[in-house]
Design an enzyme around this catalytic site. Sequence first.
Site, PDB file in Angstrom:
ATOM      1  N   SER A   1     110.297  29.573 122.994  1.00  0.00           N
ATOM      2  CA  SER A   1     109.214  28.601 123.027  1.00  0.00           C
ATOM      3  C   SER A   1     109.231  27.740 121.767  1.00  0.00           C
ATOM      4  CB  SER A   1     107.872  29.305 123.240  1.00  0.00           C
ATOM      5  OG  SER A   1     106.855  28.379 123.563  1.00  0.00           O
TER       6      SER A   1
ATOM      7  N   ASP B   1     108.119  27.087 134.748  1.00  0.00           N
ATOM      8  CA  ASP B   1     107.705  26.618 133.431  1.00  0.00           C
ATOM      9  C   ASP B   1     107.509  25.105 133.480  1.00  0.00           C
ATOM     10  OD1 ASP B   1     107.345  26.008 130.754  1.00  0.00           O
ATOM     11  OD2 ASP B   1     109.266  26.849 130.088  1.00  0.00           O
TER      12      ASP B   1
ATOM     13  N   HIS C   1     107.012  30.341 131.817  1.00  0.00           N
ATOM     14  CA  HIS C   1     107.250  30.154 130.396  1.00  0.00           C
ATOM     15  C   HIS C   1     106.938  31.442 129.629  1.00  0.00           C
ATOM     16  CE1 HIS C   1     107.590  27.683 126.739  1.00  0.00           C
ATOM     17  NE2 HIS C   1     106.599  28.427 126.259  1.00  0.00           N
TER      18      HIS C   1
END
Length: 343
Positions: A174, A278, A308
Amino acid sequence: MASFPPPHVVEDVPGILQFFSDGSVIRAEYTYPHPPLTPPPGQPVVQWKDIVYDASHDVCKLRVYKPQAASSSSGEKLPVIVYYHGGGYIMGSFEMPCFHDCCLRLAGELPAVVISADYRLAPEHPLPAGLDDAATVLRWVRDQAVAVAEELPDADPWLAELADFGRVFVAGDSAGGGVVHHTAVRLASGLLGRLDPVRVLGHVLLFPLFGGVERTKSELELPPGPFISLPVIDKGWRILLPPGSTRDHPFSNPFGPESPAMDGLPLPPMLVVIAEYDLLCDRAADYAARLKAMGKSVELVKFDGQDHGFFSVEPYGDAGTEVVRLMKRFVYDNGGDAAAVSN
């Protein structure tokens, strides 16, 4: 005596943080709503310890992991994984169980020496503070490599015993994936200086956090995920970026109008992992495609049915196991002992 109005909320990211007019921050105690992190039977035993890598900032600490079964009796060294956690640049730490367990798996199952680093967070420390810290981590690794080579007293004994500083890989998920991108560009551009005897052989970006003004198809069509939504992403960039900036700022958009060109940069191989559901998957896929078009060595792997952050959410799940397998192959195919891949 003059009276002053109490601080008011400037930015509110629900469930994550409130940023006040006096610069103070209330950050939620945030943990992913994952199942209990119970390692399955037979998981390799891994030791870890915490170290300060920059005493000028109290948050600049890292956690070193080493597989207990590893031994220097044969003289064999292990690759080094420098790992940056996620959290949108505004939250997170290597101490969170989700990130901790990811690194336990990587250290034990690759096997590798894993260095998981914290970095300064916004809004108290807007970008590029966190990116500067990531660069400092690599310089700390370089200093350790020198100390080990010269048998200096400040050489860390675990790194002296097991770390192969000629096989270093930089990884993150991320926001940590965004950190990896910026670190790769800085390193390839010479902005980090010489890292000898450290050799960075590859980069791993797990569902990296990128942005841009123009919406992608996945941002427009996918529903909000369990951890991110477009309003949260937009608020996050507003907090992170310099005042007056758009999401095309180089900190957000790798291909924005003012972002550094990557065509001529000697980037080592990259592994980019994305998730089907995501919101940001199209941005990472476009990132990989553009770099491949420049002739860079980039592998893109898409996980169907995942959201995600899935690796940190369920590090011991089936998808997490596949991420570990992918990273093991990537590391040992790019400068490691190929025989270890089948172990």
